[in-house]
Design a protein around this motif. Structure first.
Motif, PDB file in Angstrom:
ATOM      1  N   GLY A  54     -12.519  10.908 -11.956  1.00  0.00           N
ATOM      2  CA  GLY A  54     -11.146  10.818 -12.442  1.00  0.00           C
ATOM      3  C   GLY A  54     -10.862   9.515 -13.160  1.00  0.00           C
ATOM      4  N   GLU A  55     -11.596   8.465 -12.814  1.00  0.00           N
ATOM      5  CA  GLU A  55     -11.387   7.166 -13.459  1.00  0.00           C
ATOM      6  C   GLU A  55     -11.860   7.159 -14.907  1.00  0.00           C
ATOM      7  OE1 GLU A  55     -15.330   6.973 -11.241  1.00  0.00           O
ATOM      8  OE2 GLU A  55     -13.390   7.918 -10.971  1.00  0.00           O
ATOM      9  N   PHE A  56     -12.612   8.182 -15.317  1.00  0.00           N
ATOM     10  CA  PHE A  56     -13.142   8.231 -16.678  1.00  0.00           C
ATOM     11  C   PHE A  56     -12.389   9.191 -17.583  1.00  0.00           C
ATOM     12  CE2 PHE A  56     -16.877   6.840 -14.199  1.00  0.00           C
ATOM     13  CZ  PHE A  56     -17.131   5.654 -14.861  1.00  0.00           C
ATOM     14  N   THR A  57     -11.341   9.845 -17.092  1.00  0.00           N
ATOM     15  CA  THR A  57     -10.634  10.840 -17.896  1.00  0.00           C
ATOM     16  C   THR A  57      -9.164  10.469 -18.071  1.00  0.00           C
ATOM     17  OG1 THR A  57      -9.928  12.206 -16.032  1.00  0.00           O
ATOM     18  CG2 THR A  57     -12.126  12.645 -16.947  1.00  0.00           C
ATOM     19  N   ALA A  58      -8.566  11.048 -19.090  1.00  0.00           N
ATOM     20  CA  ALA A  58      -7.142  10.852 -19.335  1.00  0.00           C
ATOM     21  C   ALA A  58      -6.310  11.972 -18.717  1.00  0.00           C
ATOM     22  CB  ALA A  58      -6.878  10.790 -20.843  1.00  0.00           C
ATOM     23  N   VAL A  59      -6.956  12.994 -18.157  1.00  0.00           N
ATOM     24  CA  VAL A  59      -6.278  14.150 -17.576  1.00  0.00           C
ATOM     25  C   VAL A  59      -5.994  13.877 -16.112  1.00  0.00           C
ATOM     26  CG1 VAL A  59      -6.513  16.615 -17.082  1.00  0.00           C
ATOM     27  CG2 VAL A  59      -7.464  15.675 -19.192  1.00  0.00           C
ATOM     28  N   ALA A  60      -4.850  14.382 -15.625  1.00  0.00           N
ATOM     29  CA  ALA A  60      -4.488  14.208 -14.220  1.00  0.00           C
ATOM     30  C   ALA A  60      -3.938  15.501 -13.655  1.00  0.00           C
ATOM     31  CB  ALA A  60      -3.444  13.097 -14.078  1.00  0.00           C
ATOM     32  N   GLY A  61      -4.186  15.737 -12.382  1.00  0.00           N
ATOM     33  CA  GLY A  61      -3.662  16.916 -11.716  1.00  0.00           C
ATOM     34  C   GLY A  61      -4.457  18.157 -12.051  1.00  0.00           C
ATOM     35  N   ASP A  62      -3.845  19.318 -11.862  1.00  0.00           N
ATOM     36  CA  ASP A  62      -4.479  20.571 -12.246  1.00  0.00           C
ATOM     37  C   ASP A  62      -3.417  21.494 -12.821  1.00  0.00           C
ATOM     38  OD1 ASP A  62      -3.092  21.816 -10.181  1.00  0.00           O
ATOM     39  OD2 ASP A  62      -4.843  22.129  -8.927  1.00  0.00           O
ATOM     40  N   ARG A  63      -3.795  22.689 -13.195  1.00  0.00           N
ATOM     41  CA  ARG A  63      -2.851  23.570 -13.892  1.00  0.00           C
ATOM     42  C   ARG A  63      -1.736  24.081 -12.989  1.00  0.00           C
ATOM     43  NH1 ARG A  63      -5.239  28.706 -12.658  1.00  0.00           N
ATOM     44  NH2 ARG A  63      -7.424  28.449 -12.387  1.00  0.00           N
ATOM     45  N   VAL A 121       0.856  -1.182   0.000  1.00  0.00           N
ATOM     46  CA  VAL A 121       0.000   0.000   0.000  1.00  0.00           C
ATOM     47  C   VAL A 121       0.893   1.233   0.000  1.00  0.00           C
ATOM     48  CG1 VAL A 121      -1.728   1.313   1.300  1.00  0.00           C
ATOM     49  CG2 VAL A 121      -1.833  -1.198   1.256  1.00  0.00           C
ATOM     50  N   CYS A 122       0.590   2.158  -0.870  1.00  0.00           N
ATOM     51  CA  CYS A 122       1.285   3.448  -0.919  1.00  0.00           C
ATOM     52  C   CYS A 122       0.265   4.524  -0.553  1.00  0.00           C
ATOM     53  CB  CYS A 122       1.844   3.697  -2.318  1.00  0.00           C
ATOM     54  SG  CYS A 122       2.629   5.321  -2.495  1.00  0.00           S
ATOM     55  N   THR A 123       0.507   5.258   0.515  1.00  0.00           N
ATOM     56  CA  THR A 123      -0.419   6.294   0.974  1.00  0.00           C
ATOM     57  C   THR A 123       0.083   7.697   0.627  1.00  0.00           C
ATOM     58  OG1 THR A 123       0.611   6.318   3.154  1.00  0.00           O
ATOM     59  CG2 THR A 123      -1.306   4.860   2.862  1.00  0.00           C
ATOM     60  N   GLU A 124       0.846   7.808  -0.447  1.00  0.00           N
ATOM     61  CA  GLU A 124       1.456   9.082  -0.825  1.00  0.00           C
ATOM     62  C   GLU A 124       0.615   9.944  -1.767  1.00  0.00           C
ATOM     63  OE1 GLU A 124       4.314  10.288   0.417  1.00  0.00           O
ATOM     64  OE2 GLU A 124       4.392   8.522   1.692  1.00  0.00           O
ATOM     65  N   ALA A 125      -0.576   9.503  -2.167  1.00  0.00           N
ATOM     66  CA  ALA A 125      -1.415  10.303  -3.062  1.00  0.00           C
ATOM     67  C   ALA A 125      -1.865  11.566  -2.341  1.00  0.00           C
ATOM     68  CB  ALA A 125      -2.621   9.496  -3.521  1.00  0.00           C
ATOM     69  N   ARG A 126      -1.667  12.704  -3.002  1.00  0.00           N
ATOM     70  CA  ARG A 126      -2.065  13.982  -2.423  1.00  0.00           C
ATOM     71  C   ARG A 126      -2.823  14.815  -3.448  1.00  0.00           C
ATOM     72  NH1 ARG A 126       3.315  14.423  -1.177  1.00  0.00           N
ATOM     73  NH2 ARG A 126       3.413  16.574  -1.863  1.00  0.00           N
ATOM     74  N   GLN A 127      -3.620  15.735  -2.942  1.00  0.00           N
ATOM     75  CA  GLN A 127      -4.448  16.596  -3.781  1.00  0.00           C
ATOM     76  C   GLN A 127      -3.614  17.344  -4.812  1.00  0.00           C
ATOM     77  OE1 GLN A 127      -6.533  19.532  -1.491  1.00  0.00           O
ATOM     78  NE2 GLN A 127      -8.126  19.764  -3.027  1.00  0.00           N
ATOM     79  N   HIS A 128      -4.107  17.408  -6.024  1.00  0.00           N
ATOM     80  CA  HIS A 128      -3.495  18.094  -7.164  1.00  0.00           C
ATOM     81  C   HIS A 128      -2.259  17.388  -7.711  1.00  0.00           C
ATOM     82  CE1 HIS A 128      -6.356  21.178  -6.284  1.00  0.00           C
ATOM     83  NE2 HIS A 128      -5.766  21.491  -5.150  1.00  0.00           N
ATOM     84  N   VAL A 129      -1.925  16.235  -7.189  1.00  0.00           N
ATOM     85  CA  VAL A 129      -0.818  15.383  -7.652  1.00  0.00           C
ATOM     86  C   VAL A 129       0.497  16.145  -7.809  1.00  0.00           C
ATOM     87  CG1 VAL A 129      -0.174  13.540  -9.221  1.00  0.00           C
ATOM     88  CG2 VAL A 129      -2.587  14.095  -8.946  1.00  0.00           C
TER      89      VAL A 129
END
Length: 154
Positions: free
Chosen positions: A138-147, A66-74
């Motif tokens: 987010g599971e339905f898009t190819a985009v990740a993060g934000d600007r 398990v990796c718990t490093e996911a954070r908002q806005h990547v």
């Protein structure tokens, strides 16, 4: 009002499973795809939850870690931590658990892993099974993060 003209390519989505029992079916989905070991990617809060325990139970011996490093806005360091956890875990697939942050963190990490390994044409990399807990889609898009942060447009 501007009208969209051109093409829009959806990401490769094999199928969507929802409803009661969907979390418990994650192990079956990995088996269907021939996955031996999956890295679960989530954030700190869900990393301490009973839902994570249910996902681990559903994966059984297929849980590589398990990796718990996911954070908002990547942020870039978050995606790099996910990619490193994947490399060191011996996993051959990802399972993201949570909202857009873990789902997008996996997308960005996958992009980096593919680029680093000079992937052959047509290979999309290891499977990514999303277990969304919000309506981020987010599971339905190819985009990740934000600007403001790491961004991936496939």
């Amino acid at each position: 009002m501007a009208v969209f003209e051109g093409e829009f390519h959806l990401p490769r989505i094999d199928r969507v499973v929802s409803g009661a029992g969907a979390v418990d079916a994650v192990g079956v989905e990995l088996q269907r795809r021939g996955v031996h070991r999956a890295l679960v990617v989530t954030g700190a809060t869900l990393g301490r939850s009973e839902l994570l325990d249910r996902v681990r139970l559903a994966l059984g011996e297929r849980c590589a870690g398990v990796c718990t490093e996911a954070r908002q806005h990547v942020p870039a360091d978050s995606a790099a931590a996910v990619a490193e956890a994947f490399r060191t875990s011996g996993a051959d697939a990802f399972v993201s658990l949570g909202g857009g942050s873990p789902i997008d963190a996996v997308k960005v990490a996958l992009h980096g892993l593919l680029a680093a390994h000079d992937a052959p044409p047509g290979w999309d990399g290891p499977p990514h099974i999303a277990v969304p807990t919000t309506l981020s889609a987010g599971e339905f898009t190819a985009v990740a993060g934000d600007r403001k942060s790491t961004r991936l447009n496939s």
